[in-house]
Enzyme design. Structure first.
Site, PDB file in Angstrom:
ATOM      1  N   LYS A  13       0.837  -1.214   0.000  1.00 47.82           N
ATOM      2  CA  LYS A  13       0.000   0.000   0.000  1.00 47.82           C
ATOM      3  C   LYS A  13       0.869   1.259   0.000  1.00 47.82           C
ATOM      4  O   LYS A  13       0.622   2.186  -0.761  1.00 47.82           O
ATOM      5  CB  LYS A  13      -0.929   0.026   1.227  1.00 47.82           C
ATOM      6  CG  LYS A  13      -1.870  -1.169   1.310  1.00 47.82           C
ATOM      7  CD  LYS A  13      -2.905  -1.024   2.423  1.00 47.82           C
ATOM      8  CE  LYS A  13      -2.329  -0.889   3.814  1.00 47.82           C
ATOM      9  NZ  LYS A  13      -1.580  -2.054   4.309  1.00 47.82           N
ATOM     10  N   ARG A  88      -9.796  -0.207   9.012  1.00 49.76           N
ATOM     11  CA  ARG A  88      -9.218  -1.525   9.258  1.00 49.76           C
ATOM     12  C   ARG A  88     -10.193  -2.419  10.017  1.00 49.76           C
ATOM     13  O   ARG A  88      -9.847  -3.565  10.298  1.00 49.76           O
ATOM     14  CB  ARG A  88      -7.968  -1.369  10.100  1.00 49.76           C
ATOM     15  CG  ARG A  88      -6.638  -1.579   9.343  1.00 49.76           C
ATOM     16  CD  ARG A  88      -5.572  -1.260  10.341  1.00 49.76           C
ATOM     17  NE  ARG A  88      -4.254  -1.727  10.116  1.00 49.76           N
ATOM     18  CZ  ARG A  88      -3.274  -1.030   9.569  1.00 49.76           C
ATOM     19  NH1 ARG A  88      -3.505   0.124   9.026  1.00 49.76           N
ATOM     20  NH2 ARG A  88      -2.055  -1.517   9.551  1.00 49.76           N
ATOM     21  N   ARG A 127      12.080  -4.953   5.493  1.00 52.92           N
ATOM     22  CA  ARG A 127      11.680  -3.603   5.092  1.00 52.92           C
ATOM     23  C   ARG A 127      12.457  -2.518   5.838  1.00 52.92           C
ATOM     24  O   ARG A 127      12.723  -2.629   7.025  1.00 52.92           O
ATOM     25  CB  ARG A 127      10.190  -3.437   5.367  1.00 52.92           C
ATOM     26  CG  ARG A 127       9.654  -2.094   4.962  1.00 52.92           C
ATOM     27  CD  ARG A 127       8.178  -2.134   4.833  1.00 52.92           C
ATOM     28  NE  ARG A 127       7.508  -2.110   6.126  1.00 52.92           N
ATOM     29  CZ  ARG A 127       6.215  -1.912   6.260  1.00 52.92           C
ATOM     30  NH1 ARG A 127       5.455  -1.747   5.190  1.00 52.92           N
ATOM     31  NH2 ARG A 127       5.659  -1.906   7.443  1.00 52.92           N
ATOM     32  N   ARG A 161      11.305  -0.298  11.217  1.00 57.10           N
ATOM     33  CA  ARG A 161      10.240  -0.021  12.182  1.00 57.10           C
ATOM     34  C   ARG A 161      10.266  -1.077  13.292  1.00 57.10           C
ATOM     35  O   ARG A 161      10.472  -2.251  13.013  1.00 57.10           O
ATOM     36  CB  ARG A 161       8.884  -0.063  11.475  1.00 57.10           C
ATOM     37  CG  ARG A 161       8.566   1.211  10.751  1.00 57.10           C
ATOM     38  CD  ARG A 161       7.380   1.092   9.854  1.00 57.10           C
ATOM     39  NE  ARG A 161       6.220   0.419  10.442  1.00 57.10           N
ATOM     40  CZ  ARG A 161       5.039   0.341   9.839  1.00 57.10           C
ATOM     41  NH1 ARG A 161       4.851   0.904   8.666  1.00 57.10           N
ATOM     42  NH2 ARG A 161       4.044  -0.296  10.413  1.00 57.10           N
ATOM     43  N   ARG A 172       0.611  -8.371  13.795  1.00 56.91           N
ATOM     44  CA  ARG A 172      -0.056  -7.484  12.826  1.00 56.91           C
ATOM     45  C   ARG A 172      -0.787  -8.292  11.761  1.00 56.91           C
ATOM     46  O   ARG A 172      -1.884  -7.930  11.349  1.00 56.91           O
ATOM     47  CB  ARG A 172       0.982  -6.561  12.176  1.00 56.91           C
ATOM     48  CG  ARG A 172       1.456  -5.497  13.147  1.00 56.91           C
ATOM     49  CD  ARG A 172       2.737  -4.861  12.689  1.00 56.91           C
ATOM     50  NE  ARG A 172       2.592  -4.096  11.475  1.00 56.91           N
ATOM     51  CZ  ARG A 172       3.562  -3.929  10.580  1.00 56.91           C
ATOM     52  NH1 ARG A 172       4.744  -4.495  10.762  1.00 56.91           N
ATOM     53  NH2 ARG A 172       3.352  -3.200   9.517  1.00 56.91           N
TER      54      ARG A 172
HETATM   55  P1  AMP Z   1       0.628   0.661   9.198  1.00 54.52           P
HETATM   56  O1  AMP Z   1       1.707   1.648   8.951  1.00 54.52           O
HETATM   57  O2  AMP Z   1      -0.590   0.908   8.356  1.00 54.52           O
HETATM   58  O3  AMP Z   1       1.110  -0.771   9.111  1.00 54.52           O
HETATM   59  O4  AMP Z   1       0.139   0.889  10.715  1.00 54.52           O
HETATM   60  C1  AMP Z   1       1.051   0.755  11.789  1.00 54.52           C
HETATM   61  C2  AMP Z   1       0.291   0.561  13.078  1.00 54.52           C
HETATM   62  O5  AMP Z   1      -0.535   1.698  13.340  1.00 54.52           O
HETATM   63  C3  AMP Z   1      -0.662  -0.638  13.124  1.00 54.52           C
HETATM   64  O6  AMP Z   1      -0.007  -1.843  13.445  1.00 54.52           O
HETATM   65  C4  AMP Z   1      -1.619  -0.196  14.225  1.00 54.52           C
HETATM   66  O7  AMP Z   1      -1.029  -0.325  15.508  1.00 54.52           O
HETATM   67  C5  AMP Z   1      -1.759   1.298  13.942  1.00 54.52           C
HETATM   68  N1  AMP Z   1      -2.852   1.581  12.983  1.00 54.52           N
HETATM   69  C6  AMP Z   1      -2.733   2.125  11.746  1.00 54.52           C
HETATM   70  N2  AMP Z   1      -3.929   2.274  11.161  1.00 54.52           N
HETATM   71  C7  AMP Z   1      -4.845   1.795  12.039  1.00 54.52           C
HETATM   72  C8  AMP Z   1      -6.250   1.647  12.006  1.00 54.52           C
HETATM   73  N3  AMP Z   1      -6.975   2.036  10.929  1.00 54.52           N
HETATM   74  N4  AMP Z   1      -6.858   1.124  13.097  1.00 54.52           N
HETATM   75  C9  AMP Z   1      -6.152   0.747  14.182  1.00 54.52           C
HETATM   76  N5  AMP Z   1      -4.820   0.827  14.280  1.00 54.52           N
HETATM   77  C10 AMP Z   1      -4.153   1.355  13.213  1.00 54.52           C
END
Ligand code: AMP
Length: 220
Positions: A13, A88, A127, A161, A172
Site C-alpha cells: 500500500k 481496518r 523492510r 520499524r 499485525r
Molecule cells: P501501518 O503503517 O498501516 O502498518 O500501521 C502501523 C500501526 O498503526 C498498526 O499496526 C496499528 O497499531 C496502527 N494503525 C494504523 N492504522 C490503524 C487503524 N486504521 N486502526 C487501528 N490501528 C491502526
C-alpha cells in the site's frame, strides 16, 4: 473520488500510494504515518497509542476514528482522498461512511492488494523506511539507490520499524486476518471492491491499480 487501499501489512500500500497519488491527484492519508508522526513528536496521542503500535496491535476504534476525522477537516481533502490503512475494522468503515456523507460524498472504490502470507513475512522482515519521506525500501528486493523526493544522498534516514520485528509482524498479520479481512466482503457486497494481485513487480501492480481506480472513477 475517495479511494481506499486495503491490504495486509506489507502488501505494498505504501509503495503504491505515492505513484497513485501523483497519477490521480488525490490526497494520500495514511493512518499508520499519522500515528508514527504523533509517536515521533511525543504528542499526547502518541503517548496514548505507543503500546499498541509497539505490539503490532490495532489502536482502538474511537481513538483512530477521532484522528482521521480531524485529518478529514483539512482543506486538501476536498479534491478527494486515498486512504491507506484506514478503515481496518467494520466500525471504522461505518464511521468513514458517516464522515464522507456529511460532505455529500462516499467511498468510490476499494483497491484490495492480495499477497500470500509467506511473501508478506519476507517483505516486512526486510523492510526499511525513510524517516524523512516515509518511502519504503527493502534490504534485498528494493535496496536504496536514489531518494525519490530528493531529500537525502545515501539513504541516511533509513530505519527498521520496531513493529517490523518478527513477533510484532505475526501479531499485525493476525490482526489483519481477524479484524480487517471482513472488510473485503463488506465492500464486495457493495460492489466497491477490486482485488489486485500484489505479488507481482511494482510496475505491473501499479498499472493494475491505476486501471481499477479509473474504472471506479468512470462509474461515478
Ligand atoms: P501501518 O503503517 O498501516 O502498518 O500501521 C502501523 C500501526 O498503526 C498498526 O499496526 C496499528 O497499531 C496502527 N494503525 C494504523 N492504522 C490503524 C487503524 N486504521 N486502526 C487501528 N490501528 C491502526
Amino acid at each position: 473520488m475517495n479511494l481506499i487501499l486495503l491490504g495486509a501489512p506489507g502488501s505494498g500500500k505504501g509503495t503504491q500510494s505515492a505513484n497513485l497519488e501523483a497519477q490521480l491527484g488525490l490526497t494520500h492519508i495514511s493512518s499508520g504515518d499519522l500515528f508514527r508522526y504523533n509517536l515521533n513528536n511525543d504528542t499526547a496521542l502518541g503517548q496514548q497509542v505507543r503500546k499498541y503500535l509497539d505490539a503490532g496491535e490495532l489502536v482502538p476504534d474511537d481513538i483512530t476514528v477521532a484522528m482521521i476525522e480531524d485529518r478529514m477537516q483539512q482543506p486538501d481533502v476536498e479534491r478527494g482522498v486515498m486512504l491507506d490503512g484506514f478503515p481496518r475494522t467494520i466500525p471504522q468503515a461505518e464511521a468513514l461512511d458517516a464522515m464522507l456523507a456529511r460532505t455529500g460524498g462516499g467511498v468510490s472504490g476499494v483497491l484490495h492488494l492480495d499477497v500470500p502470507d509467506d511473501v508478506l513475512m519476507t517483505r516486512l522482515s526486510g523492510r526499511l523506511i525513510c524517516k524523512r519521506c516515509q518511502t519504503p525500501f527493502h534490504k534485498t528486493f528494493r535496496p536504496f539507490k536514489t531518494c525519490p523526493v530528493g531529500e537525502c544522498e545515501s539513504g541516511e534516514y533509513l530505519y527498521q520499524r520496531s513493529d517490523d520485528q518478527p513477533e510484532a509482524v505475526r501479531t499485525r498479520l493476525d490482526a489483519y486476518y481477524a479484524q480487517t479481512q471482513p472488510l473485503i466482503d463488506f465492500y464486495r457486497a457493495r460492489k466497491l471492491l477490486a482485488t489486485i494481485n500484489g505479488d507481482d513487480d511494482v510496475n505491473t501492480v501499479s498499472a493494475a491499480m491505476l486501471a481499477a481506480a479509473k474504472a471506479f472513477a468512470a462509474d461515478e
